[in-house]
Design an enzyme around this catalytic site. Structure first.
Site, mmCIF file in Angstrom:
data_model
loop_
_atom_site.group_PDB
_atom_site.id
_atom_site.type_symbol
_atom_site.label_atom_id
_atom_site.label_comp_id
_atom_site.label_asym_id
_atom_site.label_seq_id
_atom_site.Cartn_x
_atom_site.Cartn_y
_atom_site.Cartn_z
ATOM 1 N N ASP A 74 33.913 35.887 39.743
ATOM 2 C CA ASP A 74 34.360 36.254 41.109
ATOM 3 C C ASP A 74 33.934 37.512 41.804
ATOM 4 O O ASP A 74 34.050 37.246 43.101
ATOM 5 C CB ASP A 74 35.975 36.362 40.966
ATOM 6 C CG ASP A 74 36.541 34.798 40.554
ATOM 7 O OD1 ASP A 74 35.864 33.745 40.509
ATOM 8 O OD2 ASP A 74 37.626 34.741 40.149
ATOM 9 N N TRP A 100 37.099 38.910 45.938
ATOM 10 C CA TRP A 100 38.382 39.473 45.494
ATOM 11 C C TRP A 100 39.171 38.347 44.613
ATOM 12 O O TRP A 100 40.250 38.737 44.335
ATOM 13 C CB TRP A 100 39.220 39.730 46.687
ATOM 14 C CG TRP A 100 38.297 40.718 47.734
ATOM 15 C CD1 TRP A 100 38.528 42.170 47.664
ATOM 16 C CD2 TRP A 100 37.532 40.301 48.719
ATOM 17 N NE1 TRP A 100 37.532 42.775 48.536
ATOM 18 C CE2 TRP A 100 36.984 41.528 49.158
ATOM 19 C CE3 TRP A 100 36.863 39.188 49.266
ATOM 20 C CZ2 TRP A 100 35.941 41.650 50.433
ATOM 21 C CZ3 TRP A 100 36.081 39.114 50.325
ATOM 22 C CH2 TRP A 100 35.534 40.201 50.767
ATOM 23 N N ASP A 101 38.494 37.167 44.332
ATOM 24 C CA ASP A 101 39.535 36.358 43.617
ATOM 25 C C ASP A 101 40.663 35.781 44.557
ATOM 26 O O ASP A 101 41.942 35.647 43.978
ATOM 27 C CB ASP A 101 39.869 36.610 42.349
ATOM 28 C CG ASP A 101 40.286 35.487 41.428
ATOM 29 O OD1 ASP A 101 40.144 34.474 41.882
ATOM 30 O OD2 ASP A 101 40.855 36.014 40.135
ATOM 31 N N PHE A 102 40.274 35.832 45.647
ATOM 32 C CA PHE A 102 41.530 35.117 46.549
ATOM 33 C C PHE A 102 41.365 33.675 46.840
ATOM 34 O O PHE A 102 41.358 32.962 47.843
ATOM 35 C CB PHE A 102 41.044 35.746 48.101
ATOM 36 C CG PHE A 102 41.513 37.185 48.343
ATOM 37 C CD1 PHE A 102 42.531 37.744 47.353
ATOM 38 C CD2 PHE A 102 41.100 37.800 49.318
ATOM 39 C CE1 PHE A 102 42.802 38.965 47.627
ATOM 40 C CE2 PHE A 102 41.521 39.208 49.580
ATOM 41 C CZ PHE A 102 42.591 39.764 48.462
ATOM 42 N N ASP A 103 41.077 32.936 45.620
ATOM 43 C CA ASP A 103 41.169 31.419 45.790
ATOM 44 C C ASP A 103 42.250 31.095 46.113
ATOM 45 O O ASP A 103 43.586 31.497 45.907
ATOM 46 C CB ASP A 103 40.918 31.081 44.190
ATOM 47 C CG ASP A 103 41.625 31.591 43.145
ATOM 48 O OD1 ASP A 103 42.426 32.501 43.440
ATOM 49 O OD2 ASP A 103 41.638 31.083 42.014
#
Length: 805
Positions: free
Chosen positions: A427, A466-469
């Site tokens: 990520d 940012w791992d804003f999944d």
């Protein structure tokens, strides 16, 4: 020196030495903070404390006066910086005031002073310190109350019809969110604002599924996150180790239990959010429960809802092996945590993957299975053209693609399923992502339920680092347009706190979306999106950008070190990219809101959502340096056992950088961010405004282990993990807080109507329904959450009003 003089000087001498040491502990790092452009306070306060200590060692009567000067300087500085925000006043004032009670005591100041003024100085000094202490906490209670805002009146009826109204009228809860729309809106209204305070525990079921050795250590998480579904008078749910249980919905008694078994030792995340239902009249199992197993291999299975026995006509004697077309899947790298979406004879799912370990992880392909036979009906693989093209013999689905691990929602009339996508792993470095990764990462994708053909997609983050999944599918709701015409819309919650409202037929923004410039980075080999989409006409759920005055801690010392860290790292607000220097991620991968999503009252166009504020630190480390430091072990071969690293250390094998991502805590374990740490909010979706917000929760029961938990509840508000449910009379039920409390709120103004303490963390989403005895039940899984560190248990708890006499 006479013995009496030695005795009288001993305590001041020791106290003076302690003050000098503590003062140096403020002054020297305080100079470092000044050099970083930060506050002068800590250095000055440290010098005053050292001066007081030196005078005390010399038995000089001026020691107390200097310490009083320190307290006054601290008070004026703190008030000037944060006003009457008591929880922000606590770090600089509480410890010095507490120490002041000793400094001004008869054993210290009383021995330094002579003459008639001694008694009055002792009394006055101790009274002032005690008053400071009371002042801080009084201001804390005051600021908590002042954060409970009602901004606007509750809106009127929208005229919207209810998706799935026929099913709700039948008193079933067939999907994770009640209906395919995912609104978490239930019809019973027996519990209301006037009687909610009478709620009692009606029954408790114990599943006997508890954490096993090692499942809540080294960052591993064991969490009971299930929301039962209700069909007729039965509840069905899954335990963290994947047993499927059927209960009598009125009495809570177990009817049957199916245990698929398996080995779970490689799973760093042990949770199951729920099961699904298939109505299949005329088959060997007329009523079927669909669930998955997270053992190795991961499987999809169906059991008879009446008997708990496997449905032989489904797959291979009731079971489908999910490894088909997936290639190599080491144990623990791929399984399903959320209930599949089942609609129109399709079981639709993707799966969880072990994020941030390596390039080429198992595919995030979205698959649709025949709900009766278990045969693969279609697969949507973004790396193929067209994406739903079947595999040829020997082919595998594209590895490393974004997965859809959260709960899906669907529109039966439009024949669309809405899939929230994550990111192509790993990520935190995107320099090697492919064109289809860039197109679909962190997107909402609408697929045809029958064929798997893409209808549209909407990207919520470009080049996500940012791992804003997207952690959950959208909630569907009909909203009036500018002319008052009801439009089929959806509301997509996001980790970054944006609320994207789209036309669910086309994916076009229903409320305006703007591209705004965002900070860039300087990591070699990386590139950055110059802009990001924001839902400019909707309120966002975030706190304002951080400043140095937002830094917190239990004492001046950890607050100072948090300020030093803040000044030392990169932070330019939302979308500040990860860096080798270290970046403050706020929000971060746990988000402002996570897998539970929002709750919608479709008749009034109101959304309720609990939000959490936890900054994380993100640091990129070159691979060679990370290996040399022993952050993890080298690994290159899918056929070899995988050396599991500590959870905070993300190897990102195959990329030039690893990523260390951890919650931002001070040296004593207190958050570096000042309260509030969580809120409950009500959003008017029609007029695009906040109706009210409440700072919910206390510090009671919060702590890293069962042995180290706060015994008292300071009303700072706390983090939460889990969702809510609402009813037509405006009640909101929620038990997700880290203080292990269950709340019933009045949805019109956020006022708490009922509150009780749970035995463990209620970190799941509740449901409510009418039992066969004529009582309305509210049911919640109370089993704790490994990441939030709430207590684990095995309870399913039902609340109801007392039986009529």
């Amino acid at each position: 020196m006479p013995p009496t003089l030695r005795r009288s000087s001993f305590l001041p001498l020791v106290t003076g030495i302690l003050l000098v040491l503590l003062g140096l502990g403020l002054a020297l790092p305080g100079l470092w903070l000044i050099g970083l452009g930060g506050s002068f306070y800590y250095a000055v306060a440290g010098v005053l404390m050292v001066a007081s200590g030196i005078l005390m060692i010399r038995l000089h009567p001026g020691a107390s006066a200097v310490y009083a000067g320190l307290l006054l300087y601290t008070l004026f500085w703190a008030l000037e910086r944060v006003g009457l925000d008591g929880w922000r006043l606590l770090p600089p004032l509480a410890l010095p005031a507490g120490m002041g009670l000793w400094v001004f005591s008869p054993w210290i100041t009383g021995r330094l002073l002579q003459g008639p003024e001694r008694r009055s100085v002792v009394a006055g000094g101790m009274t002032f310190c005690a008053a400071l202490f009371v002042f801080v906490f009084a201001c804390g209670w005051h600021i908590t109350a002042s954060r409970n805002h009602q901004f606007n009146p509750f809106p009127g009826e929208t005229g919207a019809t209810l998706p799935g109204a026929d099913q709700q009228a039948a008193n079933d809860w067939q999907f994770y969110g009640g209906t395919p729309a995912g609104d978490r809106f239930a019809m019973p209204t027996q519990i209301n604002a006037s009687n909610a305070h009478d709620l009692k525990v009606a029954w408790v079921y114990h599943s006997k599924d508890l954490p096993r050795a090692g499942e809540n250590s080294r960052g591993r998480e064991f969490s009971f996150e299930a929301t039962p579904i209700k069909i007729g008078n039965r509840l069905f749910f899954c335990t963290p180790h994947r047993d499927v249980v059927a209960l009598d919905a009125t009495s809570g008694k177990e009817i049957w239990r199916y245990s698929p078994g398996g080995e779970f030792g490689k799973n760093i995340y042990q949770a199951c959010r729920g099961v699904s239902y298939v109505n299949a009249p005329g088959t060997d199992c007329a009523h079927r429960i669909v669930s998955t197993n997270s053992s190795s291999p991961p499987t999809l299975f169906e059991v008879d809802a009446d008997t708990g026995k496997l449905c032989e006509s489904f797959g291979d004697h009731g079971v489908v092996d999910l490894r088909g077309g997936m290639g190599a899947i080491p144990p623990g790298f791929h399984f399903i945590t959320s209930p599949p979406m089942v609609l129109h004879n399709r079981i639709m799912t993707s799966g969880w993957v072990y994020d941030d370990q390596t390039v080429g992880e198992p595919s995030g392909v979205i698959r649709g299975f025949d709900a009766i036979t278990g045969q693969l009906a279609w697969a949507w693989d973004m790396g193929r053209t067209p994406a739903n093209k079947p595999l040829d013999p020997g082919e595998v689905f594209t590895r490393g693609t974004a997965n859809g691990w959260g709960v899906y929602t669907a529109d039966a009339g439009l024949n669309m399923v809405y899939v929230p996508l994550g990111i192509a792993t790993p990520d935190y470095f995107g320099g090697k992502r492919r064109s289809f990764d860039e197109k679909y990462d962190s997107s909402l994708v609408a697929l045809d339920i029958t064929t798997g053909e893409e209808r549209w997609h909407f990207q919520t983050v470009h080049h996500d680092l940012w791992d804003f999944d997207l952690p959950v599918g959208p909630s569907l709701v009909d909203l009036p347009d500018a002319h008052g015409t009801l439009t089929p819309a959806l509301v997509q919650t996001t980790k970054q706190g944006e609320l994207f409202v789209l036309d669910r037929r086309t994916g076009a923004p229903f409320y305006r979306v703007q591209e705004i410039p965002v900070p860039a980075g300087n990591t070699p080999g990386e590139h950055y999106s110059p802009t990001q989409p924001l839902s400019s006409e909707m309120p966002n759920l975030r706190r304002p950008n951080l400043t140095e005055d937002d830094m917190w801690g239990a004492t001046p010392y950890d607050q100072m070190f948090c300020r030093i860290a803040f000044r030392s790292m990169r932070y330019k607000g939302l979308f500040t990219p990860p860096s080798q220097q270290g970046t403050v991620g706020f929000p971060a991968f746990d988000g402002v809101a996570d897998w539970y999503g929002g709750t919608i009252d479709p008749t009034h166009g109101v959304m309720y959502i609990n939000t959490t504020f936890i900054p994380f630190l993100m640091t990129l480390v070159p691979q060679e340096k990370a290996l040399a430091k022993g952050l993890y072990k080298s690994w290159h071969d899918w056929t070899q056992p995988y050396p599991e690293p500590v959870f905070t250390n993300n190897p990102q094998h195959g990329l030039p950088f690893a990523a260390v991502v951890k919650p931002w805590l001070g040296p004593f374990g207190a958050p570096c961010l000042a309260p509030p740490w969580g809120k409950m909010q009500a959003i008017d979706l029609v007029h695009r405004r906040v109706i009210w917000e409440r700072a919910l929760g206390t510090t009671k029961n919060v702590g890293p282990t069962n042995m180290l938990r706060m015994p008292v509840g300071l009303p700072t508000s706390v983090f939460s993990m889990g969702g809510s449910v609402t009813t037509p009379n405006g009640l909101v039920f929620m038990g997700a807080l880290a203080d292990q409390s269950f709340h019933v709120l009045d949805g019109h103004d956020g006022h708490t109507l009922f509150k009780t303490e749970l035995d463990a963390g209620g970190n799941a989403t509740p449901l409510t329904y009418m039992g066969e005895d004529g009582r309305q039940y509210v049911v919640l899984a109370v089993g704790g959450h490994g990441g939030l560190k709430t207590r684990n248990s095995d309870e399913v708890v039902a609340f109801a009003l007392p039986k009529a006499p």
